[in-house]
Design a protein around this motif. Sequence first.
Motif, PDB file in Angstrom:
ATOM      1  N   PRO A  73       0.803  -1.235   0.000  1.00 33.62           N
ATOM      2  CA  PRO A  73       0.000   0.000   0.000  1.00 33.62           C
ATOM      3  C   PRO A  73       0.833   1.283   0.000  1.00 33.62           C
ATOM      4  O   PRO A  73       0.580   2.190  -0.789  1.00 33.62           O
ATOM      5  CB  PRO A  73      -0.839  -0.129   1.276  1.00 33.62           C
ATOM      6  N   ASP A  74       1.831   1.381   0.894  1.00 36.71           N
ATOM      7  CA  ASP A  74       2.625   2.609   0.972  1.00 36.71           C
ATOM      8  C   ASP A  74       3.403   2.855  -0.318  1.00 36.71           C
ATOM      9  O   ASP A  74       3.480   3.984  -0.815  1.00 36.71           O
ATOM     10  CB  ASP A  74       3.596   2.541   2.163  1.00 36.71           C
ATOM     11  N   PHE A  75       3.984   1.806  -0.856  1.00 38.62           N
ATOM     12  CA  PHE A  75       4.749   1.928  -2.098  1.00 38.62           C
ATOM     13  C   PHE A  75       3.842   2.358  -3.252  1.00 38.62           C
ATOM     14  O   PHE A  75       4.192   3.244  -4.037  1.00 38.62           O
ATOM     15  CB  PHE A  75       5.418   0.582  -2.421  1.00 38.62           C
ATOM     16  N   MET A  76       2.672   1.732  -3.333  1.00 37.41           N
ATOM     17  CA  MET A  76       1.749   2.046  -4.428  1.00 37.41           C
ATOM     18  C   MET A  76       1.223   3.480  -4.316  1.00 37.41           C
ATOM     19  O   MET A  76       1.077   4.174  -5.321  1.00 37.41           O
ATOM     20  CB  MET A  76       0.587   1.064  -4.444  1.00 37.41           C
ATOM     21  N   ARG A  77       0.956   3.913  -3.081  1.00 40.06           N
ATOM     22  CA  ARG A  77       0.464   5.287  -2.916  1.00 40.06           C
ATOM     23  C   ARG A  77       1.503   6.294  -3.397  1.00 40.06           C
ATOM     24  O   ARG A  77       1.182   7.264  -4.076  1.00 40.06           O
ATOM     25  CB  ARG A  77       0.101   5.543  -1.450  1.00 40.06           C
ATOM     26  N   GLU A  78       2.745   6.064  -3.028  1.00 44.86           N
ATOM     27  CA  GLU A  78       3.813   6.957  -3.453  1.00 44.86           C
ATOM     28  C   GLU A  78       3.983   6.942  -4.962  1.00 44.86           C
ATOM     29  O   GLU A  78       4.146   7.991  -5.599  1.00 44.86           O
ATOM     30  CB  GLU A  78       5.121   6.539  -2.775  1.00 44.86           C
ATOM     31  N   LEU A  79       3.914   5.740  -5.545  1.00 47.33           N
ATOM     32  CA  LEU A  79       4.037   5.618  -6.993  1.00 47.33           C
ATOM     33  C   LEU A  79       2.884   6.323  -7.706  1.00 47.33           C
ATOM     34  O   LEU A  79       3.094   7.056  -8.680  1.00 47.33           O
ATOM     35  CB  LEU A  79       4.069   4.134  -7.380  1.00 47.33           C
ATOM     36  N   LEU A  80       1.674   6.110  -7.205  1.00 49.06           N
ATOM     37  CA  LEU A  80       0.497   6.710  -7.838  1.00 49.06           C
ATOM     38  C   LEU A  80       0.509   8.238  -7.725  1.00 49.06           C
ATOM     39  O   LEU A  80       0.030   8.932  -8.629  1.00 49.06           O
ATOM     40  CB  LEU A  80      -0.782   6.141  -7.221  1.00 49.06           C
TER      41      LEU A  80
END
Length: 513
Positions: free
Chosen positions: A110-117
């Motif tokens: 979740p944290d990685f995807m939020r930053e990527l998005l």
Amino acid sequence: MIKVLIVDDERLVVENITESIQWESMGFVLSRPAYNGKSAIRIFEEERPDLVITDIKMPGMDGLELSRELLKRKADIQIILLTAYKDFEYAKKAIELGVSRYIVKNDIQPDFMRELLMEVREDIRDHKTNDRILRREKCKNLLEKGAADSELQKELMTSSMRIAQYMIILPYGYFDDLLRQTEELSEDTRVLDSLIQEYDGICGFFIRFQCVFLMEEVPEEITGEMQIRQYMYEKAGEFQGKLREDGEDSGLIIMGYRKQKEKGCMELYQRLKKMSEYFRFMQEGKIYMESDLQEKVSPGVTEKEWDMEVLNDNFRNHQAEKITEDIGQMYQTVREPVWDKNGLITLTEKLRNHLNDLCRRSPGVRFEMLLQQEAGRSIFLDEIRDRMTEIYRKANRMVQNGKEAQYSIYIRKCIQYIEEHYSEKINIETVAGTLDISGVYLSQLCRKELSQSFLELLTGTRIKMAKKLLQQMPQMKMYEIAEAVGYRSSQYFASVFKKAEGMTPWEYRSRNS
């Protein structure tokens, strides 16, 4: 909102990505997912997403081939490729294709995807802003210089733009005050400029008096003229809603759509541009369809004559109601039977010059000062008419007050007495007695200073008050009005009224009710 399409042949992966992110709070909205390349292309064509997240390894069409097809259809599409393992060759091919990101499925936390998005979101917004600016400048330049439809269509296609099927014009950017004959930058342009930046249609821009929006094609499922019109009214209503949200007036909107024989936007723009020249005859807050306005506009310059001598007489005699009536009738001639924009300009200029001449003959009455003191816009026809009328009446009051200041004490007191006692049985001897002078001397003063007899002064005051009652008190009987202004016989009152006004009291009430 940024639309996202997720593509993976494993439903569990799709569900994991879908549920692990609070998409809407980050400014994203999910389209329905796809589980293979072919269905992804079909959904892409239907929903036109801004971002595609797709697996590389899928049966049939893989993620690289899908990316290649999507980039052909939409060059600015953002693509994130997913893979179960790191592979330099895949990454190299993805970069060569123009794919935005390449990540390993094990990194999908979740944290990685939020930053990527968030990174992707900023890229998309920056690209949309730059693309929108480029598109609107191209369209503005082409429309402004009158480019051929073929040239406009070519430029739109090279900018990944579709030819607009319909167009909205808000003649709401620079408004000139027709009485002052100046141009002022409207504060509403700030709101419209913001609307241009945010709206997801094809493009929007200012061309002098107009804010122009080239709109996307009407959805295929909407067919028939009535359905298209309804769709366009809804879209125009969205514009007005956005203006109201910002606390501004909702503006007036003129809209139209391309006819079947028209391959491009130029003919539509020229028709709307012509209609926008008649905005002064329209009403703020209204939505107009260009085709409905065709029969309302004047086909060319019309020659009209306005009787300034009648207005002169009423100004000289300080007949405020008649001044209002005269100016109202003049402006009505440019509204009916058709809208005459040239006539409106000519009439306003004629009245400006006429009043300016009248003011020059009266010491202490300055026309330009009147324009500055009299507050209010003069943009739309009704505003122009009402403001011109009020300026005339104010000038007339100033002239009258200036003249009254030159009257002798006897005439000033005579006028005051009549205005306070016109409903009573009075004559020249009655008034002269209150002034301690003879009736003969008062009669001479009236002739000398007012250029009228005492009886004409008294009758004029009574008729003026009768007209007010006829307009403002529709429940009063005619004999009651006659008695209220000093006449004991309604028949005699009617005779005097007709001699003064050229019509009976009943006719006057009917025309002014």
